[in-house]
Write a protein that holds these residues in place. Sequence first.
Motif, PDB file in Angstrom:
ATOM      1  N   THR A  34       0.833  -1.204   0.000  1.00 12.18           N
ATOM      2  CA  THR A  34       0.000   0.000   0.000  1.00 12.18           C
ATOM      3  C   THR A  34       0.862   1.246   0.000  1.00 12.18           C
ATOM      4  OG1 THR A  34      -0.119  -0.073   2.430  1.00 12.18           O
ATOM      5  CG2 THR A  34      -1.894  -1.147   1.195  1.00 12.18           C
ATOM      6  N   GLU A  35       2.173   1.025   0.091  1.00 12.68           N
ATOM      7  CA  GLU A  35       3.154   2.105   0.078  1.00 12.68           C
ATOM      8  C   GLU A  35       4.529   1.486  -0.173  1.00 12.68           C
ATOM      9  OE1 GLU A  35       3.313   3.888   3.936  1.00 12.68           O
ATOM     10  OE2 GLU A  35       3.694   1.992   4.953  1.00 12.68           O
ATOM     11  N   THR A  46       6.202 -13.346  -1.529  1.00 10.41           N
ATOM     12  CA  THR A  46       5.370 -13.373  -2.723  1.00 10.41           C
ATOM     13  C   THR A  46       4.389 -12.221  -2.619  1.00 10.41           C
ATOM     14  OG1 THR A  46       5.521 -15.798  -2.869  1.00 10.41           O
ATOM     15  CG2 THR A  46       3.755 -14.723  -4.108  1.00 10.41           C
ATOM     16  N   ILE A  47       4.454 -11.309  -3.568  1.00 11.65           N
ATOM     17  CA  ILE A  47       3.617 -10.117  -3.563  1.00 11.65           C
ATOM     18  C   ILE A  47       2.410 -10.369  -4.465  1.00 11.65           C
ATOM     19  CG2 ILE A  47       3.505  -7.652  -4.084  1.00 11.65           C
ATOM     20  CD1 ILE A  47       6.543  -7.545  -3.623  1.00 11.65           C
ATOM     21  N   HIS A  48       1.218 -10.258  -3.886  1.00  9.35           N
ATOM     22  CA  HIS A  48      -0.022 -10.501  -4.633  1.00  9.35           C
ATOM     23  C   HIS A  48      -0.533  -9.174  -5.172  1.00  9.35           C
ATOM     24  CE1 HIS A  48      -4.609 -11.388  -4.484  1.00  9.35           C
ATOM     25  NE2 HIS A  48      -4.126 -11.560  -5.712  1.00  9.35           N
ATOM     26  N   GLN A  49      -0.038  -8.803  -6.351  1.00  6.15           N
ATOM     27  CA  GLN A  49      -0.422  -7.551  -6.980  1.00  6.15           C
ATOM     28  C   GLN A  49      -0.050  -7.571  -8.446  1.00  6.15           C
ATOM     29  OE1 GLN A  49       1.087  -5.127  -3.710  1.00  6.15           O
ATOM     30  NE2 GLN A  49      -0.277  -3.467  -4.337  1.00  6.15           N
ATOM     31  N   ASP A  50      -0.599  -6.636  -9.188  1.00  5.77           N
ATOM     32  CA  ASP A  50      -0.181  -6.398 -10.560  1.00  5.77           C
ATOM     33  C   ASP A  50       1.163  -5.698 -10.504  1.00  5.77           C
ATOM     34  OD1 ASP A  50       0.270  -5.577 -13.150  1.00  5.77           O
ATOM     35  OD2 ASP A  50      -1.663  -4.593 -13.414  1.00  5.77           O
ATOM     36  N   ILE A  54       2.866  -1.428  -9.367  1.00  2.89           N
ATOM     37  CA  ILE A  54       3.665  -1.084  -8.178  1.00  2.89           C
ATOM     38  C   ILE A  54       5.143  -0.910  -8.496  1.00  2.89           C
ATOM     39  CG2 ILE A  54       2.057  -2.230  -6.597  1.00  2.89           C
ATOM     40  CD1 ILE A  54       4.066  -4.578  -6.475  1.00  2.89           C
ATOM     41  N   LEU A  55       5.491  -0.810  -9.784  1.00  5.40           N
ATOM     42  CA  LEU A  55       6.896  -0.706 -10.152  1.00  5.40           C
ATOM     43  C   LEU A  55       7.590   0.464  -9.469  1.00  5.40           C
ATOM     44  CD1 LEU A  55       6.908  -1.480 -13.991  1.00  5.40           C
ATOM     45  CD2 LEU A  55       7.553  -2.981 -12.103  1.00  5.40           C
ATOM     46  N   ASP A  56       6.901   1.577  -9.350  1.00  2.00           N
ATOM     47  CA  ASP A  56       7.536   2.771  -8.788  1.00  2.00           C
ATOM     48  C   ASP A  56       7.700   2.686  -7.274  1.00  2.00           C
ATOM     49  OD1 ASP A  56       7.698   3.896 -11.332  1.00  2.00           O
ATOM     50  OD2 ASP A  56       5.690   4.770 -11.175  1.00  2.00           O
TER      51      ASP A  56
END
Length: 315
Positions: A34-35, A46-50, A54-56
């Motif tokens: 979220t940040e 393991t990050i559950h996201q697109d 969140i590249l930046d």
Amino acid sequence: MPVPEHKFRAPRNRTITLSPEEQRLYHQGLLKLTEPLPPEALENCTIHQDSLAILDWLPWAWVDLLFIDPPYNLTKTFSSTVFKERSVREYADWLESWLPRLLKTLKPTGSVYICGDWRSSAAIHLVAEKYLTVRNCITWEREKGRGAKSNWKNCSETIWFCTASDQYTFNVDAVKLKRRVIAPYTDPKGNPKDWQRTEHGNYRLTHPSNLWTDLTVPFWSMPENTDHPTQKPEKLLAKIILASSNPGDLVLDPFLGSGTTSVVARKLQRRYVGIEQDQTYCCLAEKRLALAAQNPAIQGYAMGVFWERNSSQHD
């Protein structure tokens, strides 16, 4: 992955699946950003996201090895996600919309491997050479595939090997292939010339090339198999991770799928971060990571060397 009631699996089928209870259990261990977080908070997660969203938020100059296996340029459904075929120019534009931002995570000494097929490779090359030094193009035999009546059967894929600079890791001795000797030449005293006699037969260690014909695509009787439609073999990732990283290095896969990159990194004592937008595949990755802690074996890799396919040490 939960098995539909209508799907029957043979008794010897070793495909890794998820029960509803396991899905709930492994979901609890997934990370969702979220940040921006410090590097140590992301490692071995393991990050559950697109990943493209969140590249930046990812740390800069943090990654030693970047393995990129994006959707190929064809229409395909990945669980709940659909990717549609584009023109080569449109696919290149899509790559360029996110690749430069992703490369900011790479150390100046880092390496990048980008997967593709004949439809996407031209675009990958055009975009990669803008931002990286393109070192080679690996072709690996994917022996699965349907025959074609009016075209050549498609049974190969490509992997572009790139580096951020001229200073990079390449451990050639770690990825030599042990091949059976067909013509065992000897010197005048009868000693082997550039090969070894073993109890399993006559073998020689050969330098790794950019043509990989020793891989087996995971199938139902292999313990690494999942229901992911484009799962890469653990042996393939082992070659890349051993060649282009060292123990303790960080490996990032922004299109993790069912977790092969993270699993092999763990088995080979590397740190890892995997990003995947599909929850079921994330949970599969977590289950495979738990299994890897119990059994670090990699099919086709034994006694510190890679064995050719169907040799006695392959399993």
